[in-house]
Design a protein around this motif. Structure first.
Motif, PDB file in Angstrom:
ATOM      1  N   ILE A  12    -102.477  47.835 -11.548  1.00  0.00           N
ATOM      2  CA  ILE A  12    -102.225  48.765 -12.664  1.00  0.00           C
ATOM      3  C   ILE A  12    -101.615  48.032 -13.856  1.00  0.00           C
ATOM      4  CG2 ILE A  12    -100.849  50.751 -13.416  1.00  0.00           C
ATOM      5  CD1 ILE A  12    -101.102  51.846 -10.574  1.00  0.00           C
ATOM      6  N   THR A  13    -100.654  47.145 -13.580  1.00  0.00           N
ATOM      7  CA  THR A  13    -100.000  46.388 -14.652  1.00  0.00           C
ATOM      8  C   THR A  13    -100.990  45.482 -15.371  1.00  0.00           C
ATOM      9  OG1 THR A  13     -97.918  46.406 -13.404  1.00  0.00           O
ATOM     10  CG2 THR A  13     -98.106  44.810 -15.203  1.00  0.00           C
ATOM     11  N   ALA A  14    -101.861  44.832 -14.605  1.00  0.00           N
ATOM     12  CA  ALA A  14    -102.854  43.933 -15.206  1.00  0.00           C
ATOM     13  C   ALA A  14    -103.812  44.709 -16.105  1.00  0.00           C
ATOM     14  CB  ALA A  14    -103.625  43.196 -14.112  1.00  0.00           C
ATOM     15  N   LEU A  15    -104.251  45.880 -15.642  1.00  0.00           N
ATOM     16  CA  LEU A  15    -105.201  46.680 -16.426  1.00  0.00           C
ATOM     17  C   LEU A  15    -104.576  47.188 -17.719  1.00  0.00           C
ATOM     18  CD1 LEU A  15    -106.924  48.744 -13.573  1.00  0.00           C
ATOM     19  CD2 LEU A  15    -107.914  46.869 -14.913  1.00  0.00           C
ATOM     20  N   VAL A  16    -103.350  47.719 -17.624  1.00  0.00           N
ATOM     21  CA  VAL A  16    -102.686  48.243 -18.823  1.00  0.00           C
ATOM     22  C   VAL A  16    -102.333  47.102 -19.776  1.00  0.00           C
ATOM     23  CG1 VAL A  16    -100.702  49.522 -19.709  1.00  0.00           C
ATOM     24  CG2 VAL A  16    -101.783  50.239 -17.575  1.00  0.00           C
ATOM     25  N   MET A  63     -96.685  38.608 -12.482  1.00  0.00           N
ATOM     26  CA  MET A  63     -97.419  39.179 -11.353  1.00  0.00           C
ATOM     27  C   MET A  63     -97.514  38.199 -10.177  1.00  0.00           C
ATOM     28  SD  MET A  63     -97.956  42.277 -12.189  1.00  0.00           S
ATOM     29  CE  MET A  63     -96.315  42.109 -12.952  1.00  0.00           C
ATOM     30  N   PHE A  64     -97.563  36.915 -10.463  1.00  0.00           N
ATOM     31  CA  PHE A  64     -97.552  35.920  -9.375  1.00  0.00           C
ATOM     32  C   PHE A  64     -96.205  35.969  -8.654  1.00  0.00           C
ATOM     33  CE2 PHE A  64     -96.588  31.591  -7.847  1.00  0.00           C
ATOM     34  CZ  PHE A  64     -97.618  31.442  -6.932  1.00  0.00           C
ATOM     35  N   SER A  65     -95.117  36.043  -9.432  1.00  0.00           N
ATOM     36  CA  SER A  65     -93.778  36.135  -8.838  1.00  0.00           C
ATOM     37  C   SER A  65     -93.642  37.413  -8.018  1.00  0.00           C
ATOM     38  CB  SER A  65     -92.709  36.114  -9.939  1.00  0.00           C
ATOM     39  OG  SER A  65     -92.764  34.916 -10.685  1.00  0.00           O
ATOM     40  N   ALA A 121     -92.533  43.246 -17.223  1.00  0.00           N
ATOM     41  CA  ALA A 121     -92.003  43.725 -15.947  1.00  0.00           C
ATOM     42  C   ALA A 121     -90.922  42.814 -15.383  1.00  0.00           C
ATOM     43  CB  ALA A 121     -93.151  43.851 -14.942  1.00  0.00           C
ATOM     44  N   SER A 122     -90.436  41.873 -16.193  1.00  0.00           N
ATOM     45  CA  SER A 122     -89.518  40.849 -15.695  1.00  0.00           C
ATOM     46  C   SER A 122     -88.266  41.412 -15.021  1.00  0.00           C
ATOM     47  CB  SER A 122     -89.096  39.919 -16.837  1.00  0.00           C
ATOM     48  OG  SER A 122     -90.209  39.283 -17.396  1.00  0.00           O
ATOM     49  N   GLY A 123     -87.699  42.483 -15.570  1.00  0.00           N
ATOM     50  CA  GLY A 123     -86.490  43.048 -14.978  1.00  0.00           C
ATOM     51  C   GLY A 123     -86.737  43.583 -13.582  1.00  0.00           C
ATOM     52  N   ALA A 124     -87.827  44.338 -13.416  1.00  0.00           N
ATOM     53  CA  ALA A 124     -88.167  44.885 -12.107  1.00  0.00           C
ATOM     54  C   ALA A 124     -88.578  43.774 -11.140  1.00  0.00           C
ATOM     55  CB  ALA A 124     -89.289  45.905 -12.234  1.00  0.00           C
ATOM     56  N   VAL A 125     -89.294  42.781 -11.653  1.00  0.00           N
ATOM     57  CA  VAL A 125     -89.677  41.638 -10.811  1.00  0.00           C
ATOM     58  C   VAL A 125     -88.435  40.890 -10.351  1.00  0.00           C
ATOM     59  CG1 VAL A 125     -90.875  39.414 -10.767  1.00  0.00           C
ATOM     60  CG2 VAL A 125     -91.956  41.395 -11.852  1.00  0.00           C
ATOM     61  N   SER A 126     -87.457  40.737 -11.236  1.00  0.00           N
ATOM     62  CA  SER A 126     -86.206  40.078 -10.865  1.00  0.00           C
ATOM     63  C   SER A 126     -85.506  40.833  -9.739  1.00  0.00           C
ATOM     64  CB  SER A 126     -85.262  39.979 -12.073  1.00  0.00           C
ATOM     65  OG  SER A 126     -85.749  39.067 -13.023  1.00  0.00           O
ATOM     66  N   ALA A 127     -85.582  42.160  -9.787  1.00  0.00           N
ATOM     67  CA  ALA A 127     -84.981  42.972  -8.721  1.00  0.00           C
ATOM     68  C   ALA A 127     -85.615  42.630  -7.384  1.00  0.00           C
ATOM     69  CB  ALA A 127     -85.160  44.455  -9.029  1.00  0.00           C
ATOM     70  N   VAL A 128     -86.932  42.539  -7.355  1.00  0.00           N
ATOM     71  CA  VAL A 128     -87.660  42.228  -6.119  1.00  0.00           C
ATOM     72  C   VAL A 128     -87.363  40.799  -5.659  1.00  0.00           C
ATOM     73  CG1 VAL A 128     -89.939  41.972  -5.073  1.00  0.00           C
ATOM     74  CG2 VAL A 128     -89.488  43.877  -6.636  1.00  0.00           C
ATOM     75  N   VAL A 129     -87.346  39.858  -6.600  1.00  0.00           N
ATOM     76  CA  VAL A 129     -87.070  38.458  -6.266  1.00  0.00           C
ATOM     77  C   VAL A 129     -85.686  38.315  -5.635  1.00  0.00           C
ATOM     78  CG1 VAL A 129     -86.624  36.159  -7.223  1.00  0.00           C
ATOM     79  CG2 VAL A 129     -88.617  37.468  -7.987  1.00  0.00           C
ATOM     80  N   PHE A 130     -84.702  38.970  -6.201  1.00  0.00           N
ATOM     81  CA  PHE A 130     -83.342  38.833  -5.686  1.00  0.00           C
ATOM     82  C   PHE A 130     -83.144  39.571  -4.363  1.00  0.00           C
ATOM     83  CE2 PHE A 130     -82.377  36.529  -9.358  1.00  0.00           C
ATOM     84  CZ  PHE A 130     -81.105  35.968  -9.213  1.00  0.00           C
ATOM     85  N   VAL A 131     -83.917  40.609  -4.122  1.00  0.00           N
ATOM     86  CA  VAL A 131     -83.894  41.214  -2.789  1.00  0.00           C
ATOM     87  C   VAL A 131     -84.474  40.223  -1.780  1.00  0.00           C
ATOM     88  CG1 VAL A 131     -84.817  43.050  -1.320  1.00  0.00           C
ATOM     89  CG2 VAL A 131     -84.003  43.590  -3.612  1.00  0.00           C
ATOM     90  N   GLY A 132     -85.508  39.508  -2.191  1.00  0.00           N
ATOM     91  CA  GLY A 132     -86.068  38.468  -1.338  1.00  0.00           C
ATOM     92  C   GLY A 132     -85.046  37.394  -1.012  1.00  0.00           C
TER      93      GLY A 132
END
Length: 217
Positions: A12-16, A63-65, A121-132
């Motif tokens: 969805i992010t890639a398309l938008v 998106m890769f991250s 989407a960097s902020g949301a991606v950072s959330a996922v990365v730091f949970v990892g």
């Protein structure tokens, strides 16, 4: 291949984002523009800006991250040790809620700034990365194109320190504040929910135990 929430978000992010590359109206309507929120009540921009990116490099990097960390986090959230059957929805909630939360400080600072815009989407991606990182603190990571050589529990604090310094300098067009608050939200969200739902996996205790074991303590 299983169609995970991570892959759905990426598609969805890639398309938008691509639509934003080719259509200025899409970009203007969805970008994070604080005065539009303050004066016109367009709160959706807290979410929609995460579907936009400045260029293909920005999109691919984020998106890769997200793919590298999101698949792992989503899978572990769904394990019996953590959130079980609720795991996928909790993972989706983590990502969606992180989008506005990471931008609250930015909004408060720029609510009437007609020259300020932000996207990505960097902020949301950072959330996922730091949970990892929280779940797998000894996994090796690297900065940008540097090979994975630093354990996550070292990479995380360094990343936050560098982001804080860059935010204070303010000499680029990157919203480092969103990265910082997204990362902190991701960790707080996971720890709080794991205790609230009384999971069998003590996130903090396991994090400490893994770090100590890695340090030979």
């Amino acid at each position: 291949m299983e169609l995970t929430f991570t892959l759905v978000i990426i598609i969805i992010t890639a398309l938008v984002s691509y639509g934003g590359f080719t259509n200025e109206k899409i970009m203007n309507d969805l970008i994070f523009y604080p005065p539009a929120i303050t004066e016109r009540g367009q709160w959706y921009r807290f979410f929609s800006n995460g579907l936009l990116h400045a260029d293909f490099f920005h999109l691919i990097f984020n998106m890769f991250s997200l793919y590298m960390f999101g698949e792992i986090v989503e899978k572990n959230f769904s394990s019996s040790l953590l959130f079980g059957d609720k795991g996928k929805l909790i993972y989706l909630a983590l990502y969606i809620i992180a989008l506005p939360v990471c931008l609250i400080p930015t909004y408060l600072k720029n609510r009437n700034n007609y020259h300020y815009r932000s996207l990505g989407a960097s902020g949301a991606v950072s959330a996922v990365v730091f949970v990892g990182i929280l779940l797998f603190p000894t996994a090796k990571l690297g900065f940008f194109f540097i090979p994975p050589i630093i354990p996550g529990y070292i990479f995380g604090p360094l990343y936050l320190l560098v982001s804080t310094l860059l935010e204070k300098r303010g000499q680029d067009n990157i919203n480092h504040s969103a990265h910082i608050w997204g990362a902190l939200f991701g960790v707080a969200f996971t720890i709080t929910l794991s205790y609230a739902l009384q999971t069998d996996y003590d996130v903090v205790q396991e994090f400490v135990a893994k770090v100590k074991d890695n340090l030979g303590m």
